[in-house]
Design an enzyme around this catalytic site. Sequence first.
Site, PDB file in Angstrom:
ATOM      1  CG  ASP A 107      37.387  39.854  33.630  1.00  0.00           C
ATOM      2  OD1 ASP A 107      37.485  39.952  34.822  1.00  0.00           O
ATOM      3  OD2 ASP A 107      37.032  38.826  33.044  1.00  0.00           O
ATOM      4  CG  ASP A 110      29.863  38.404  39.558  1.00  0.00           C
ATOM      5  OD1 ASP A 110      28.591  39.261  39.573  1.00  0.00           O
ATOM      6  OD2 ASP A 110      29.278  37.314  39.659  1.00  0.00           O
ATOM      7  CG  ASP A 166      34.759  33.065  29.308  1.00  0.00           C
ATOM      8  OD1 ASP A 166      34.841  33.858  30.434  1.00  0.00           O
ATOM      9  OD2 ASP A 166      34.392  31.811  29.547  1.00  0.00           O
TER      10      ASP A 166
END
Length: 182
Positions: A107, A110, A166
Amino acid sequence: MNIKSVDEFKRKINKIVISEEEIKTAIDRAGEFINSIYDGTPILLVSILKGSFVFLADLCRRVNVPCEIAFMVAKSYYQGTESSGVVKISMDVGHDLGRYHVIIIEDIIDTGRTLTDVVKLLRARNPVSLRVVTLLDKPDRRIVDFKADYTLFTIPDLFVVGYGLDCGEYYRNLPYIAEIKE
Ligand code: IMP
Ligand code: MG
């Protein structure tokens, strides 16, 4: 995160960062990238849960070459500022990777730590090839040098939700990607 009303749920969405339409166009192109990899060796899409489940569902329907799907739940643990950690796999891929072009479906990248560790782990299983496709990349946040083979969107240092991502388990169901007020 403890959201108690529909109003609060909606109020916390700051602004849409990537629209449904933009996602759809980018996924068509990512599907073509995956189709171009096929050379007679089957492809295995390995979705890193939970964040990539929506992305995988849309992307796999743009793939028109022989391909299988697997899921993996992996979390990396770090001591202090170490750049590499211990990956704990709570759900593993059941396939013999030696038979496939493996494509990790993620997803967001980071710090780069999770994928650095997952790639190391899967590479040790000798796949025919190994690539990483990520929906989002936040290069400004990187701690470990890591580059995906295919990135759909590069974004600034924002905390985003929706389309699988999320915040405290909420907002995965949004059809677009939005910045959240924490
Ligand atoms: P890293 O690259 O190892 O730091 O980890 C990336 C993981 O952190 C992703 O797979 C997400 O689960 C989570 N993450 C990082 N940034 C965000 C964000 O903006 N929204 C939601 N989850 C995020
Ligand atoms: Mg994730």
